[in-house]
Write an enzyme that holds these catalytic residues in place. Structure first.
Site, PDB file in Angstrom:
ATOM      1  N   GLY A 100       0.808  -1.216   0.000  1.00 28.03           N
ATOM      2  CA  GLY A 100       0.000   0.000   0.000  1.00 28.03           C
ATOM      3  C   GLY A 100       0.839   1.263   0.000  1.00 28.03           C
ATOM      4  O   GLY A 100       2.038   1.218  -0.279  1.00 28.03           O
ATOM      5  N   HIS A 137       2.448   4.425  -5.051  1.00 27.39           N
ATOM      6  CA  HIS A 137       3.080   5.528  -5.787  1.00 27.39           C
ATOM      7  C   HIS A 137       3.275   5.096  -7.232  1.00 27.39           C
ATOM      8  O   HIS A 137       2.833   3.988  -7.624  1.00 27.39           O
ATOM      9  CB  HIS A 137       4.400   5.929  -5.103  1.00 27.39           C
ATOM     10  N   GLY A 190       5.740   3.930  -8.775  1.00 23.96           N
ATOM     11  CA  GLY A 190       6.446   2.654  -8.934  1.00 23.96           C
ATOM     12  C   GLY A 190       5.441   1.505  -8.949  1.00 23.96           C
ATOM     13  O   GLY A 190       5.455   0.654  -9.842  1.00 23.96           O
ATOM     14  N   HIS A 191       4.536   1.519  -7.963  1.00 24.72           N
ATOM     15  CA  HIS A 191       3.482   0.498  -7.933  1.00 24.72           C
ATOM     16  C   HIS A 191       2.631   0.590  -9.204  1.00 24.72           C
ATOM     17  O   HIS A 191       2.263  -0.420  -9.798  1.00 24.72           O
ATOM     18  CB  HIS A 191       2.567   0.707  -6.723  1.00 24.72           C
ATOM     19  N   GLY A 237       9.318  -5.282  -8.433  1.00 27.07           N
ATOM     20  CA  GLY A 237      10.234  -4.213  -8.816  1.00 27.07           C
ATOM     21  C   GLY A 237      11.691  -4.613  -8.629  1.00 27.07           C
ATOM     22  O   GLY A 237      12.036  -5.269  -7.637  1.00 27.07           O
ATOM     23  N   LYS A 238      12.534  -4.175  -9.570  1.00 25.00           N
ATOM     24  CA  LYS A 238      13.984  -4.399  -9.442  1.00 25.00           C
ATOM     25  C   LYS A 238      14.559  -3.585  -8.288  1.00 25.00           C
ATOM     26  O   LYS A 238      15.674  -3.814  -7.851  1.00 25.00           O
ATOM     27  CB  LYS A 238      14.692  -4.006 -10.737  1.00 25.00           C
ATOM     28  N   LYS A 239      13.795  -2.586  -7.824  1.00 24.36           N
ATOM     29  CA  LYS A 239      14.259  -1.771  -6.687  1.00 24.36           C
ATOM     30  C   LYS A 239      14.581  -2.665  -5.490  1.00 24.36           C
ATOM     31  O   LYS A 239      15.530  -2.427  -4.767  1.00 24.36           O
ATOM     32  CB  LYS A 239      13.185  -0.755  -6.327  1.00 24.36           C
ATOM     33  N   GLN A 262      14.997  -9.224  -2.974  1.00 28.92           N
ATOM     34  CA  GLN A 262      13.649  -9.785  -2.834  1.00 28.92           C
ATOM     35  C   GLN A 262      13.241 -10.483  -4.131  1.00 28.92           C
ATOM     36  O   GLN A 262      12.771 -11.627  -4.128  1.00 28.92           O
ATOM     37  CB  GLN A 262      12.669  -8.655  -2.494  1.00 28.92           C
ATOM     38  N   LEU A 265      11.431   6.038  -6.039  1.00 31.95           N
ATOM     39  CA  LEU A 265      10.153   6.135  -5.331  1.00 31.95           C
ATOM     40  C   LEU A 265      10.062   5.022  -4.298  1.00 31.95           C
ATOM     41  O   LEU A 265      10.455   3.887  -4.563  1.00 31.95           O
ATOM     42  CB  LEU A 265       8.993   6.020  -6.322  1.00 31.95           C
TER      43      LEU A 265
END
Ligand code: AMP
Length: 271
Positions: free
Chosen positions: A28, A31, A33-34, A142-144, A148, A179
């Site tokens: 949640g 932003h 990115g999501h 995400g690659k961020k 993970q 983000l």
């Protein structure tokens, strides 16, 4: 948009869906990115499911579980505007005394796993539960959160789970800041200090473009830029998360984790 608040409610709807299902798990405080993950899921699939669940088992004692930003109304609006078909918004995903997933001994306990021991056990457990509940065709990450993503890919392979994992690029503010839902914790001064993470990665990229592939020199240059911050790690690894002495183009991730005030931020660049 349908909102399901339990696995039972979720299955009641999904049992009648015959199209491909794209799934975006989130905590949640959505932003852009999501949104980029949701937009891709929308483009690639006939049916889109987003989950919003702040998973307690991936927070360590003393971390920001109770302060983690919660934006129910705004998040529901964003999902609706993005064309999400079903929002999974469970109150809890756990009973007492459960079977859980254990992160691998090496890859699960270096870098993020060393700074946050147990974090990946909780993350993998909830992702496994979500994938089993939703049974998506594709799931978007995400690659961020590079480690993970690597561990989820490994879990899906090791446990022979029938889902395609789709890796998405990191979305950034115009000035380079990645983000993150945790960026709301930063005050104005900290927000500008946080830019040192993406600046250090830009300088790593520049060094490689200029022909300096040495990991130790890249890490040193990054630490000079990051210097006033409380740096947890800088690292140059291959896609299997093994340390490498030199950048291998097409098989390298340069990572940084640092605290700005009390806010812990991570960022990386894939080369
Ligand atoms: P979170 O809500 O932080 O658990 O993130 C949910 C998903 O969004 C994860 O797969 C993240 O890697 C991804 N994500 C978070 N920040 C970004 C970003 N700046 N760009 C792209 N994806 C992101």
């Amino acid at each position: 948009m349908i909102i399901a608040r339990s696995v039972k409610e979720l299955r009641k709807v999904l049992d009648h869906v015959s199209e491909s299902i794209g799934f975006v798990p989130t905590m949640g405080a959505l932003h852009s990115g999501h949104r980029s993950l949701i937009d891709s899921a929308r483009r690639d699939n006939g049916y889109v499911v987003v989950s919003i669940y702040v998973n307690p088992t991936q927070f360590l004692a003393g971390e920001d579980l109770s302060q983690y930003p919660r934006r129910e109304e705004a998040d529901f609006k964003i999902c609706e505007l993005c064309g999400v078909d079903l929002l999974f918004y469970p109150e809890t995903m756990y009973e007492n005394d459960e079977v859980s997933i254990k992160a691998p001994d090496v890859r699960g306990f270096i870098l993020e796993g060393a700074s946050r021991p147990g974090h990946f056990d909780g993350m993998l457990t909830v992702v496994a539960k979500l994938l089993n509940a939703i049974r998506p065709t594709r799931a978007y990450f995400g690659k961020k959160d590079a480690q993970q993503l690597a561990l989820i890919t490994q879990m899906v392979n090791n446990l022979v789970m029938n889902v395609e994992i789709v890796a998405m690029e990191t979305m950034r503010e115009k000035d380079g800041l990645a983000l993150s839902s945790r960026n709301v914790y930063l005050n104005e001064v900290q927000r500008s200090e946080a830019l040192k993470l993406s600046s250090s990665l830009k300088s790593a990229t520049k060094m490689v473009m200029q022909g300096n592939f040495k990991s130790s020199e890249i890490c040193h240059a990054m630490l000079c830029i990051l210097e006033p911050l409380d740096v947890e790690y800088v690292a140059v690894v291959n896609r299997a998360f093994e340390s490498i002495p030199e950048v291998i183009l097409g098989n390298t991730i340069v990572l940084v984790a640092a605290r700005v005030g009390t806010t812990r931020l991570i960022d990386n660049v894939w080369m």
